[in-house]
Design an enzyme around this catalytic site. Structure first.
Site, PDB file in Angstrom:
ATOM      1  N   GLY A   1     -39.778 -99.457 -52.815  1.00 18.56           N
ATOM      2  CA  GLY A   1     -38.368 -99.640 -52.638  1.00 18.56           C
ATOM      3  C   GLY A   1     -37.997-100.870 -53.166  1.00 18.56           C
TER       4      GLY A   1
ATOM      5  N   GLY B   1     -20.794-116.322 -53.538  1.00 15.50           N
ATOM      6  CA  GLY B   1     -21.120-115.021 -54.301  1.00 15.50           C
ATOM      7  C   GLY B   1     -21.279-113.836 -53.419  1.00 15.50           C
TER       8      GLY B   1
ATOM      9  CB  ILE C   1     -26.389-113.219 -51.403  1.00 17.35           C
ATOM     10  CG1 ILE C   1     -26.969-112.030 -52.443  1.00 17.35           C
ATOM     11  CG2 ILE C   1     -27.302-113.516 -50.636  1.00 17.35           C
ATOM     12  CD1 ILE C   1     -28.305-112.480 -52.967  1.00 17.35           C
TER      13      ILE C   1
ATOM     14  NE  ARG D   1     -32.251-110.819 -56.596  1.00 14.46           N
ATOM     15  CZ  ARG D   1     -33.102-110.955 -55.575  1.00 14.46           C
ATOM     16  NH1 ARG D   1     -32.855-111.480 -54.613  1.00 14.46           N
ATOM     17  NH2 ARG D   1     -34.398-110.360 -55.548  1.00 14.46           N
TER      18      ARG D   1
ATOM     19  CG  ASP E   1     -31.897-107.071 -60.784  1.00  9.95           C
ATOM     20  OD1 ASP E   1     -30.954-106.033 -60.999  1.00  9.95           O
ATOM     21  OD2 ASP E   1     -32.059-107.572 -59.677  1.00  9.95           O
TER      22      ASP E   1
ATOM     23  CG  HIS F   1      -1.611 -87.123 -43.817  1.00  7.41           C
ATOM     24  ND1 HIS F   1      -1.397 -88.425 -44.203  1.00  7.41           N
ATOM     25  CD2 HIS F   1      -1.014 -86.804 -42.650  1.00  7.41           C
ATOM     26  CE1 HIS F   1      -0.750 -89.063 -42.964  1.00  7.41           C
ATOM     27  NE2 HIS F   1      -0.361 -88.024 -42.099  1.00  7.41           N
TER      28      HIS F   1
HETATM   29  P1  NAI Z   1     -23.758-114.719 -57.377  1.00  2.44           P
HETATM   30  O1  NAI Z   1     -23.922-114.823 -58.899  1.00  2.44           O
HETATM   31  O2  NAI Z   1     -22.955-113.632 -56.956  1.00  2.44           O
HETATM   32  O3  NAI Z   1     -23.089-116.153 -56.566  1.00  2.44           O
HETATM   33  C1  NAI Z   1     -23.590-117.187 -56.926  1.00  2.44           C
HETATM   34  C2  NAI Z   1     -22.469-118.351 -56.550  1.00  2.44           C
HETATM   35  O4  NAI Z   1     -23.219-119.693 -56.326  1.00  2.44           O
HETATM   36  C3  NAI Z   1     -21.353-118.481 -57.673  1.00  2.44           C
HETATM   37  O5  NAI Z   1     -20.120-118.314 -57.032  1.00  2.44           O
HETATM   38  C4  NAI Z   1     -21.830-119.882 -58.172  1.00  2.44           C
HETATM   39  O6  NAI Z   1     -20.673-120.415 -58.604  1.00  2.44           O
HETATM   40  C5  NAI Z   1     -22.325-120.571 -57.017  1.00  2.44           C
HETATM   41  N1  NAI Z   1     -23.290-121.576 -57.289  1.00  2.44           N
HETATM   42  C6  NAI Z   1     -24.269-121.784 -57.955  1.00  2.44           C
HETATM   43  N2  NAI Z   1     -24.685-123.046 -58.352  1.00  2.44           N
HETATM   44  C7  NAI Z   1     -23.923-124.028 -57.189  1.00  2.44           C
HETATM   45  C8  NAI Z   1     -24.235-125.215 -56.617  1.00  2.44           C
HETATM   46  N3  NAI Z   1     -24.972-126.085 -57.191  1.00  2.44           N
HETATM   47  N4  NAI Z   1     -23.288-125.569 -55.715  1.00  2.44           N
HETATM   48  C9  NAI Z   1     -22.581-124.868 -55.069  1.00  2.44           C
HETATM   49  N5  NAI Z   1     -22.294-123.329 -55.797  1.00  2.44           N
HETATM   50  C10 NAI Z   1     -23.278-122.802 -56.695  1.00  2.44           C
HETATM   51  O7  NAI Z   1     -25.116-114.633 -56.521  1.00  2.44           O
HETATM   52  P2  NAI Z   1     -25.675-113.909 -55.246  1.00  2.44           P
HETATM   53  O8  NAI Z   1     -24.679-114.203 -54.308  1.00  2.44           O
HETATM   54  O9  NAI Z   1     -27.104-115.160 -55.028  1.00  2.44           O
HETATM   55  O10 NAI Z   1     -26.443-112.787 -55.730  1.00  2.44           O
HETATM   56  C11 NAI Z   1     -27.185-112.474 -56.710  1.00  2.44           C
HETATM   57  C12 NAI Z   1     -26.970-111.254 -57.210  1.00  2.44           C
HETATM   58  O11 NAI Z   1     -27.453-110.252 -56.360  1.00  2.44           O
HETATM   59  C13 NAI Z   1     -25.858-110.850 -57.781  1.00  2.44           C
HETATM   60  O12 NAI Z   1     -25.978-110.472 -59.235  1.00  2.44           O
HETATM   61  C14 NAI Z   1     -25.064-109.792 -57.146  1.00  2.44           C
HETATM   62  O13 NAI Z   1     -24.224-109.132 -57.733  1.00  2.44           O
HETATM   63  C15 NAI Z   1     -26.280-109.147 -56.340  1.00  2.44           C
HETATM   64  N6  NAI Z   1     -26.055-108.522 -55.135  1.00  2.44           N
HETATM   65  C16 NAI Z   1     -25.282-107.666 -54.881  1.00  2.44           C
HETATM   66  C17 NAI Z   1     -24.878-107.033 -53.785  1.00  2.44           C
HETATM   67  C18 NAI Z   1     -23.963-105.795 -53.828  1.00  2.44           C
HETATM   68  O14 NAI Z   1     -23.644-105.129 -54.826  1.00  2.44           O
HETATM   69  N7  NAI Z   1     -23.223-105.823 -52.826  1.00  2.44           N
HETATM   70  C19 NAI Z   1     -25.313-107.668 -52.588  1.00  2.44           C
HETATM   71  C20 NAI Z   1     -26.164-108.978 -52.689  1.00  2.44           C
HETATM   72  C21 NAI Z   1     -26.283-109.214 -53.974  1.00  2.44           C
END
Ligand code: NAI
Length: 461
Positions: free
Chosen positions: A39, A177, A179, A268, A308, A440
């Site tokens: 998984g 972001g 997460i 990531r 990924d 509805h």
């Molecule tokens: P993300 O890329 O969504 O967000 C990371 C954030 O950290 C950005 O806003 C960035 O500007 C900020 N950042 C980077 N360096 C920094 C610093 N030095 N100081 C302050 N802020 C900083 O990454 P995230 O949330 O870690 O997610 C990783 C991946 O996992 C993404 O591609 C996301 O789409 C995927 N994911 C998707 C989910 C869903 O579909 N619901 C759930 C969880 C993860």
């Protein structure tokens, strides 16, 4: 030496789906996976466990805030070990489900970490296996920041945040972001004082700006604090507490915040180390992803990559769709992924979902478009559920009315978006949704009303 038509490396939602589809199409398939359960990140330390904790804590908030309004008197008490137990049970049900599907489809699980040693040859442990095709679906891992050392206890990635021994009184989240906001929501609902520190001036980069502003306002109302435009410089741990230092970009001023726990959620990175032996020269892009062509082929003959580890959004469903397309190509069919129509969802309350172009992207392209918007406050079902915050926004071509994008913040946004995905896949106009009868009372009616707003106007606004 065993021989297969296909060996997939990695049993996440890219790899396991590719394997099942290939087996359905008659190929002899094996999957190499070194973790104890199948998984990948999604089922073990990602999408599924975080949704379990989001569901549990959403239920807690409902009980605390809305039950009394409905004439229900309940005083919920959090049993954190019990909640983590429920989460682990959900993980177990899902990972064993994949094991069952492997057996059903006669897929061999090669237990161990795999390395491609030559074209057509994969070594797992002491054994080398032969395959006509090899798919790398090794996924991604949390990336960290310089000066911020993760110990998965006080300074954690999403993996550690899903298994904290106790609920922290204070939580600092680096990165606004997906997460950061999902796990920040979990702990805010459990009573942690959550502060999100984000480098950019807005949360959720790339998202429709109006939705991002609304989400930030609603999360703030739920007790989450935001420090935007702040570059994190480093973190240190002393006496079980972390001190995080950051610089505000607008004036370079330096600040510190202490917290019981720091969640690093700054993106990531692809996992490629050790997947292919050095002399094979697996080509990577500048960003460390595996270089592939439109048919997912790498520079090594017979070796492909999905999910990924290659370009595109790091989303489970994007990986799965690539897995299906590649399996079909390998079985001699024609297949492709429509990258213009990959929905994205954030499972906060309210949920956020989007597909297609944002208003900002359309403006940048100079495309003539119109906007149809409908607030959930005008939707009877949403109001009955205390879920009137948010709206549906449909963007359509000004001349042809063809739908170009949809952005939703509100109840069940992650489900509602798919009506629009299907419509867009068929090249529908907003009027097509507007003229489709919707039951509805449903929250789906808000999508129809937003489509109506692209024309003469909605009924309930
Ligand atoms: P993300 O890329 O969504 O967000 C990371 C954030 O950290 C950005 O806003 C960035 O500007 C900020 N950042 C980077 N360096 C920094 C610093 N030095 N100081 C302050 N802020 C900083 O990454 P995230 O949330 O870690 O997610 C990783 C991946 O996992 C993404 O591609 C996301 O789409 C995927 N994911 C998707 C989910 C869903 O579909 N619901 C759930 C969880 C993860």
């Amino acid at each position: 030496m065993a021989e297969f038509d296909l060996i997939v490396i990695g049993a996440g939602p890219g790899g396991y789906v590719c394997a099942i589809r290939a087996a359905q199409l008659g190929l002899k398939v094996a999957v190499a996976e070194g973790s104890e359960t199948l998984g990948g990140t999604c089922l073990n330390v990602g999408c599924i466990p975080s949704k379990a904790l989001l569901h549990a804590t959403h239920s807690l908030r409902e009980a605390e805030e809305n039950f009394a309004k409905m004439g229900l008197s309940v005083k919920p008490k959090v049993d954190w070990a019990g909640m983590r137990g429920y989460k682990d049970e959900v993980i177990g049900q899902n990972t064993s489900g994949i094991e069952f599907l492997f057996k059903k489809n006669k897929i061999t699980w090669l237990k161990g970490w795999a390395e491609i040693v030559a074209a057509g040859q994969v070594r797992v442990g002491e054994e080398t296996h032969q395959a006509k095709s090899i798919v790398i679906a090794s996924g991604s891992e949390p990336s960290t920041l310089p000066g911020v050392e993760v110990d998965e206890k006080v300074i954690v990635t999403s993996t550690g945040a899903l298994a904290l021994a106790k609920i922290p009184a204070t939580l600092a989240v680096i990165g606004a972001g997906v997460i950061g906001l999902e796990l920040g929501s979990v702990y805010a609902r459990l009573g942690s004082k959550v502060t999100v520190i984000e480098y950019l001036d807005t949360i959720t980069p790339g998202m429709d700006a109006e939705i991002a502003r609304t989400l930030q306002r609603l999360l703030k109302r739920q007790g989450i604090d935001f420090t935007l435009g702040a570059a994190v410089q480093g973190a240190s741990v002393k006496g079980g507490k972390a001190t995080l230092s950051y610089k505000l970009r607008k004036d370079d001023s330096e600040h510190e915040i202490t917290a019981d726990c720091v969640l690093v959620a700054t993106g990531r990175r692809p996992v490629t180390a050790g997947v292919a032996a050095g002399p094979l020269g697996l080509k990577l892009t500048e960003r460390g992803q595996i270089e592939t062509d439109a048919g997912f082929a790498t520079n090594i003959p017979g070796v492909y990559a999905i999910g990924d580890v290659r370009e595109g959004p790091m989303l489970a469903h994007k990986a799965s769709d690539e897995g299906v397309a590649l399996a079909e190509i390998l079985a001699g069919h024609k297949a492709a992924v429509n990258y213009d129509l990959i929905p994205s969802v954030i499972y906060t309350t309210p949920e956020v979902a989007s597909v297609g172009k944002t208003q900002e992207a359309l403006k940048a392209e100079g495309r003539a478009y119109k906007t149809g918007k409908f607030n959930f406050m005008g939707n009877g079902r949403a109001k009955a559920m205390f879920a009137g915050d948010g709206f549906v926004k449909i963007l359509a071509d000004k001349e042809t009315d063809r739908i170009l994008g949809c952005h939703i913040i509100g109840p069940s946004a992650g489900e509602l978006i798919h009506e629009v995905c299907v419509a867009m896949e068929f090249g529908a106009a907003a009027e097509d949704i507007a003229r489709t009868c919707h039951a509805h009372p449903t929250v789906s009616e808000a999508v129809r009303e937003a489509a109506m707003a692209c024309g003469d106007g909605p009924i309930h606004a």
